[in-house]
Scaffold this motif. Structure first.
Motif, short mmCIF file in Angstrom:
data_model
loop_
_atom_site.label_atom_id
_atom_site.label_comp_id
_atom_site.label_asym_id
_atom_site.label_seq_id
_atom_site.Cartn_x
_atom_site.Cartn_y
_atom_site.Cartn_z
N SER A 13 31.52 41.15 41.86
CA SER A 13 30.45 41.70 42.70
C SER A 13 30.37 43.21 42.63
O SER A 13 29.39 43.79 43.03
N SER A 15 29.96 46.56 40.59
CA SER A 15 29.41 46.96 39.31
C SER A 15 30.30 47.94 38.57
O SER A 15 30.18 48.13 37.40
N ARG A 292 27.07 44.14 36.24
CA ARG A 292 25.80 44.18 36.97
C ARG A 292 25.07 42.86 36.86
O ARG A 292 24.47 42.38 37.84
N LEU A 293 25.10 42.27 35.67
CA LEU A 293 24.43 40.98 35.49
C LEU A 293 25.12 39.90 36.31
O LEU A 293 24.46 39.02 36.88
N LYS A 295 26.66 40.36 39.10
CA LYS A 295 26.31 40.58 40.50
C LYS A 295 24.91 40.04 40.80
O LYS A 295 24.67 39.44 41.85
N LYS A 296 23.99 40.22 39.86
CA LYS A 296 22.60 39.81 40.08
C LYS A 296 22.40 38.30 39.90
O LYS A 296 21.73 37.64 40.69
N ILE A 297 23.03 37.75 38.86
CA ILE A 297 22.82 36.34 38.53
C ILE A 297 23.88 35.45 39.18
O ILE A 297 23.61 34.30 39.52
N ASP A 419 28.94 32.12 42.44
CA ASP A 419 29.99 33.10 42.21
C ASP A 419 31.36 32.44 42.11
O ASP A 419 31.59 31.33 42.61
#
Length: 430
Positions: A13, A15, A292-293, A295-297, A419
């Motif tokens: 989570s 980045s 980052r991906l 965290k987003k996906i 997650d």
């Protein structure tokens, strides 16, 4: 199991962890590995060029050379995990790099005296592969003991970016060194890189906890303990099936990469490194963006999204043609490298999160035994099919198969999980 994790801080989570930039020991490990990866990337170009240019190796012989480099993962990966778990991992890494210095350095030495043969190249590839087995198992097991658990995704991302950067700079450097010093002479850079890596590891201040070594457990049981854990885990066995299948087909394509560029696309040998290095831009982007991906996906969902969605266009490599069409090769490789980098960072972080410390080395060895064990088979199949049906047709098959491997992780519990939980589940510690 729900679609959304209830963990307030799921793995991946964050980045980026500023603490890692101030972590002296991690920075030493990272910097030394950067130099070592650069050297290995030079050899990745130089070794097959030695076979093709100096020894006039056939397509099948080049495939066998690629297979020899990864055969050790089939032969010794499982006992390597047991050995690594019972010894200081830092010491294992140092010994492996010293041995690789000697083995790789023997190629330019033999070439200088005019006694280099294909038999020696096979032996060098196999011996270096044995050292790589022990180093990689120790390396992946050492990182979780060096840093905090919630920094794993960021650390693996940084290390993955280093690998990709080496693939960018290493081949182009290797191509230039080949042009200046010849294919064999270029391998001196790899030998020297291991000296730097050894010095950086020696500079790490933190000392490991003495490894527990059970005295009443048979060696065979210890060796198979990691394999039982991996195959008994509902997600890890699917990850292994996906990675092993993808590596089989990737082994086919990479064993033919130099042959495809030089003999099909008519790329000059000194420029092959530049073409392949351009593909590494995708890996750098994947390593930099993986956190980052995730965290987003979702740090679990990204594992199957990376291979099935991001990796789909990589097949365009097989459509490349001489002239401007050569550009399709680095573009397709860049897409594939981006997807595989995101996937590898995510699945490695997952493996490290769900495995008890006392099983870490054996788990990594068991995974490597399966997923890297398919690479030599892929190398042999690549050389054989490249001879029988042609290089281009084999590449179409290889890239399509590598993409289809992603369905293994799609049809797993990961599909219903966003997650990765940071705590080790009960089933992982039994």
């Amino acid at each position: 199991m729900t679609d959304e994790s209830t963990d307030p801080q799921p793995a991946g989570s964050r980045s980026g962890s500023p603490a890692l930039w101030r972590h002296r020991d991690f920075m030493l490990l990272w910097s030394g590995q950067t130099i070592s990866e650069m050297g290995s990337a030079v050899t990745q170009i130089a070794l097959p060029l030695v076979a093709v240019l100096l020894l006039d190796a056939s397509t099948f012989e080049v495939g066998l050379l690629a297979a020899a480099g990864t055969a050790a993962f089939v032969l010794i990966a499982l006992p390597a995990g047991s050995i690594v778990d019972s010894r200081p991992k830092r010491s294992v890494m140092i010994v492996c790099n010293v041995l690789r210095l000697v083995v790789v350095g023997s190629v330019p030495a033999a070439a200088a005296f005019g006694v280099l043969t294909m038999a020696q190249l096979y032996a060098v590839a196999l011996a270096a592969g044995v050292c790589t087995v022990f180093f990689d198992v120790a390396y992946q097991s050492y990182v979780p003991s060096l840093i905090a658990a919630d920094d794993l995704m960021d650390a693996n991302g940084k290390l993955g970016t280093t690998q990709a950067f080496a693939q960018l700079g290493g081949p182009s450097l290797g191509g230039g060194l080949v042009g200046l010093f010849g294919a064999a002479g270029a391998m001196v850079a790899d030998a020297l890189s291991y000296v730097v890596s050894v010095l950086s590891i020696l500079g790490i201040a933190k000392r490991e906890e003495p490894p527990a070594r059970p005295v009443d457990e048979p060696l065979r049981r210890r060796i198979t303990g990691g394999l039982r854990f991996v195959l008994g885990h509902p997600v890890l066995r699917q990850v292994v099936a996906c990675t092993g299948t993808a590596n089989l087909f990737s082994g086919m394509s990479w064993s033919l990469a130099i042959v495809f560029l030089v003999r099909e696309l008519h790329v000059k040998p000194a420029l092959t490194g530049l073409v392949m290095a351009a593909a590494a831009v995708g890996g750098i982007a994947g390593g930099a963006l993986a956190g980052r991906l995730a965290k987003k996906i979702g740090s679990a969902r990204i594992i199957w999204v990376s291979t099935l969605v991001f990796g789909a266009p990589q097949t365009i490599v097989a459509a490349a043609w001489p002239g401007w069409g050569v550009l399709l090769a680095p573009l397709g490789w860049a897409i594939g490298y981006f997807a595989s980098m995101v996937y590898n960072i995510a699945q490695l972080s997952y493996r490290q999160s769900v495995t008890p410390p006392e099983l870490m080395g054996r788990m990594n060895a068991a995974v490597r035994w399966v997923v890297w064990g398919t690479l030599p088979l892929g190398g042999v199949l690549g050389g054989l099919l490249g001879t029988l049906i042609g290089v281009r047709a084999t590449l179409w098959l290889a890239f399509g198969g590598a993409w289809a491997a992603g369905w293994f992780v799609f049809f797993s519990p990961l599909r219903r999980l966003r997650d990765v939980p940071q705590s080790v589940p009960e089933s992982a510690s039994r």
